[in-house]
Design a protein around this motif. Structure first.
Motif, mmCIF file in Angstrom:
data_model
loop_
_atom_site.group_PDB
_atom_site.id
_atom_site.type_symbol
_atom_site.label_atom_id
_atom_site.label_comp_id
_atom_site.label_asym_id
_atom_site.label_seq_id
_atom_site.Cartn_x
_atom_site.Cartn_y
_atom_site.Cartn_z
ATOM 1 N N ILE A 97 -36.886 -26.607 12.440
ATOM 2 C CA ILE A 97 -36.127 -25.919 11.239
ATOM 3 C C ILE A 97 -36.802 -26.169 9.945
ATOM 4 N N LYS A 116 -27.605 -27.668 7.920
ATOM 5 C CA LYS A 116 -26.528 -28.115 8.850
ATOM 6 C C LYS A 116 -25.834 -26.943 9.528
ATOM 7 N N LEU A 119 -28.225 -25.904 12.360
ATOM 8 C CA LEU A 119 -28.140 -26.856 13.375
ATOM 9 C C LEU A 119 -26.834 -26.431 14.525
ATOM 10 N N ILE A 131 -34.130 -30.119 18.175
ATOM 11 C CA ILE A 131 -34.504 -29.153 16.890
ATOM 12 C C ILE A 131 -35.684 -30.408 16.368
ATOM 13 N N PHE A 181 -26.157 -34.725 17.316
ATOM 14 C CA PHE A 181 -25.601 -33.616 16.353
ATOM 15 C C PHE A 181 -23.865 -33.697 16.635
#
Length: 186
Positions: A97, A116, A119, A131, A181
């Motif tokens: 990322i 965010k 993700l 990631i 996450f």
């Protein structure tokens, strides 16, 4: 300008690149403060190659470092997204990322907001498991964003593309996985 956004967050619209973005990205790439942690400022030709590479990644994977517009004005402000990385390292190939925003949009939470959202897209839509994020060790601004979005420090490493640049060659690797996450979002 009616952009078709692939993703949206509260303030940002994420889209595929088109060549009319070239001059705006080149201007961003020419800002020494924005590019502080890069070995050189990309040429116009390198900027065009970057856009083509992002278009190819999007065509292949359905993701890239997306061109990002500020929704309120539809103004291009930079990029945020995920791409495949294949340079020589013990953690590649991987999906990484990254972000680069016009400095007038710094310190407003947009890098974190956009990261965010990317993700969420990576884990929920693209079903990726993990990631990574990479930055020169001295890039405390990017490291702060990585931590703010829930990523965890993994290690320092010598980036093969920066090996002769003593200031930038030591990079940090951060990571977040789908399970962590998902728990964070609860």
């Amino acid at each position: 300008m009616n952009n078709k956004y692939i993703l949206k967050s509260k303030h940002l619209g994420f889209r595929n690149w088109n060549f009319c973005d070239t001059d705006k990205l080149f201007a961003l790439n020419s800002d020494k403060e924005v590019m502080e942690f890069f070995p050189h400022l990309p040429s116009l030709e390198q900027t065009k190659e970057f856009i083509k590479r992002m278009q190819n990644q999007f065509e292949k994977n359905g993701f890239c470092y997306f061109a990002v517009d500020f929704l309120e004005t539809e103004e291009f402000i930079g990029f945020i997204g995920i791409i495949e990385q294949t340079y020589e390292a013990d953690f590649t190939p991987c999906v990484d990322i990254g972000w680069r925003l016009d400095k007038k949009y710094w310190n407003k939470g947009y890098a974190s907001e956009g990261a965010k959202r990317c993700l969420e897209f990576a884990f929920e839509d693209k079903k990726l498991e993990s990631i990574k994020a990479i930055a020169p060790e001295i890039n405390l601004k990017s490291r702060k964003v990585m931590e703010k979005i829930g990523m965890k420090y993994v290690k320092d490493f010598k980036h093969p593309a920066l090996i002769n640049d003593k200031k930038l060659e030591t990079c940090v690797l951060y990571e977040i996985n789908k399970e962590y996450f998902s728990q964070e979002k609860l």
